[in-house]
Design a protein around this motif. Structure first.
Motif, PDB file in Angstrom:
ATOM      1  N   ASN A  51       0.844  -1.199   0.000  1.00 12.12           N
ATOM      2  CA  ASN A  51       0.000   0.000   0.000  1.00 12.12           C
ATOM      3  C   ASN A  51       0.876   1.245   0.000  1.00 12.12           C
ATOM      4  OD1 ASN A  51       1.002  -0.222   2.571  1.00 12.12           O
ATOM      5  ND2 ASN A  51      -0.933   0.213   3.602  1.00 12.12           N
ATOM      6  N   ALA A  52       1.852   1.241  -0.869  1.00  7.72           N
ATOM      7  CA  ALA A  52       2.814   2.341  -0.947  1.00  7.72           C
ATOM      8  C   ALA A  52       2.156   3.615  -1.448  1.00  7.72           C
ATOM      9  CB  ALA A  52       3.959   1.959  -1.879  1.00  7.72           C
ATOM     10  N   ARG A  53       2.714   4.717  -0.988  1.00  9.83           N
ATOM     11  CA  ARG A  53       2.368   6.021  -1.552  1.00  9.83           C
ATOM     12  C   ARG A  53       3.550   6.409  -2.430  1.00  9.83           C
ATOM     13  NH1 ARG A  53       0.541   9.852   3.127  1.00  9.83           N
ATOM     14  NH2 ARG A  53       2.642   9.335   3.798  1.00  9.83           N
ATOM     15  N   LEU A  54       3.283   6.522  -3.719  1.00 13.61           N
ATOM     16  CA  LEU A  54       4.360   6.683  -4.699  1.00 13.61           C
ATOM     17  C   LEU A  54       4.437   8.116  -5.205  1.00 13.61           C
ATOM     18  CD1 LEU A  54       3.672   3.431  -6.754  1.00 13.61           C
ATOM     19  CD2 LEU A  54       5.250   3.723  -4.827  1.00 13.61           C
ATOM     20  N   SER A  70       4.762   2.706   4.092  1.00 17.32           N
ATOM     21  CA  SER A  70       4.522   3.046   5.481  1.00 17.32           C
ATOM     22  C   SER A  70       3.746   1.962   6.201  1.00 17.32           C
ATOM     23  CB  SER A  70       3.743   4.363   5.546  1.00 17.32           C
ATOM     24  OG  SER A  70       3.563   4.751   6.874  1.00 17.32           O
ATOM     25  N   ILE A  71       4.238   1.583   7.361  1.00 17.74           N
ATOM     26  CA  ILE A  71       3.575   0.618   8.230  1.00 17.74           C
ATOM     27  C   ILE A  71       2.566   1.351   9.102  1.00 17.74           C
ATOM     28  CG2 ILE A  71       3.945  -1.003  10.142  1.00 17.74           C
ATOM     29  CD1 ILE A  71       4.903  -1.973   7.432  1.00 17.74           C
ATOM     30  N   ASN A  74       3.854   5.648  13.671  1.00 20.09           N
ATOM     31  CA  ASN A  74       4.843   5.521  14.739  1.00 20.09           C
ATOM     32  C   ASN A  74       5.939   4.499  14.456  1.00 20.09           C
ATOM     33  OD1 ASN A  74       3.508   7.436  16.352  1.00 20.09           O
ATOM     34  ND2 ASN A  74       2.033   5.889  16.958  1.00 20.09           N
ATOM     35  N   ALA A  75       5.934   3.890  13.287  1.00 21.48           N
ATOM     36  CA  ALA A  75       6.962   2.899  12.963  1.00 21.48           C
ATOM     37  C   ALA A  75       8.307   3.592  12.754  1.00 21.48           C
ATOM     38  CB  ALA A  75       6.579   2.126  11.703  1.00 21.48           C
ATOM     39  N   PRO A  76       9.398   2.916  13.076  1.00 21.94           N
ATOM     40  CA  PRO A  76      10.707   3.480  12.730  1.00 21.94           C
ATOM     41  C   PRO A  76      10.806   3.647  11.211  1.00 21.94           C
ATOM     42  CG  PRO A  76      10.936   1.333  13.824  1.00 21.94           C
ATOM     43  CD  PRO A  76       9.481   1.608  13.683  1.00 21.94           C
ATOM     44  N   LEU A  77      11.547   4.642  10.796  1.00 26.45           N
ATOM     45  CA  LEU A  77      11.632   4.971   9.370  1.00 26.45           C
ATOM     46  C   LEU A  77      13.056   4.820   8.861  1.00 26.45           C
ATOM     47  CD1 LEU A  77      10.407   6.202   6.752  1.00 26.45           C
ATOM     48  CD2 LEU A  77      11.011   8.438   7.682  1.00 26.45           C
ATOM     49  N   PHE A 106       9.220  -1.787   9.853  1.00 30.38           N
ATOM     50  CA  PHE A 106       9.724  -0.451   9.541  1.00 30.38           C
ATOM     51  C   PHE A 106       8.908   0.172   8.418  1.00 30.38           C
ATOM     52  CE2 PHE A 106      13.286  -2.368  11.573  1.00 30.38           C
ATOM     53  CZ  PHE A 106      14.064  -1.344  12.098  1.00 30.38           C
ATOM     54  N   SER A 107       8.831   1.485   8.422  1.00 34.11           N
ATOM     55  CA  SER A 107       8.414   2.214   7.237  1.00 34.11           C
ATOM     56  C   SER A 107       9.686   2.522   6.459  1.00 34.11           C
ATOM     57  CB  SER A 107       7.699   3.510   7.601  1.00 34.11           C
ATOM     58  OG  SER A 107       6.469   3.233   8.222  1.00 34.11           O
ATOM     59  N   VAL A 108       9.569   2.601   5.137  1.00 36.29           N
ATOM     60  CA  VAL A 108      10.746   2.838   4.298  1.00 36.29           C
ATOM     61  C   VAL A 108      10.416   3.901   3.253  1.00 36.29           C
ATOM     62  CG1 VAL A 108      12.411   1.821   2.694  1.00 36.29           C
ATOM     63  CG2 VAL A 108      11.526   0.457   4.606  1.00 36.29           C
TER      64      VAL A 108
END
Length: 137
Positions: A51-54, A70-71, A74-77, A106-108
């Motif tokens: 479910n990426a935001r591109l 994004s997870i 509050n997830a680490p990035l 993680f969010s990336v």
């Protein structure tokens, strides 16, 4: 007692030898087929299944975009800055890098930026700084 092997450091290499060491693409004639093409397939599959935001804009240049996997808020990035010798590549090639980190919670963010020689390294570092500030906000 065994003889110690001393390898030259980068300071002892000529400009030509340094170029040979850093430019993997020049050493691998099959780089696009054996490395980049599989990365592109893996990246496309991961983007399609997430479910990426591109292409989120963080600046004014068309390449000042990032993809956010994004997870949760509050997830680490992890911010990933792609390689390419500052002269090639695009964020779309590297979406696959996010997969194991997303699976670990993680969010990336995969960052895009302009390339040399159209811009300077100073311009690129400014773009990366803007991307990180955008992510922080």
């Amino acid at each position: 007692m065994s003889e110690r092997v001393v390898r030259p450091t980068y300071q002892s290499l000529s400009a030509h030898e340094l170029e040979h060491q850093y430019n993997v693409v020049a050493r691998r004639v099959d780089f696009q087929k054996t490395v980049v093409a599989p990365w592109m397939r893996r990246s496309e599959a991961f983007r399609d299944g997430s479910n990426a935001r591109l292409d989120l804009p963080y600046g004014v240049s068309p390449r000042e975009r990032l993809d956010l996997f994004s997870i949760s808020q509050n997830a680490p990035l992890l911010a990933f800055i792609h390689g390419g010798y500052w002269q090639r590549g695009a964020k779309e090639m590297y979406s696959f890098v996010a997969e194991p980190f997303v699976a670990a919670g993680f969010s990336v963010a995969i960052l895009g930026y302009d390339l040399c020689p159209l811009v300077s390294l100073r311009d690129i570092t400014g773009q990366i700084q803007r991307a990180v500030i955008w992510l922080w906000r």
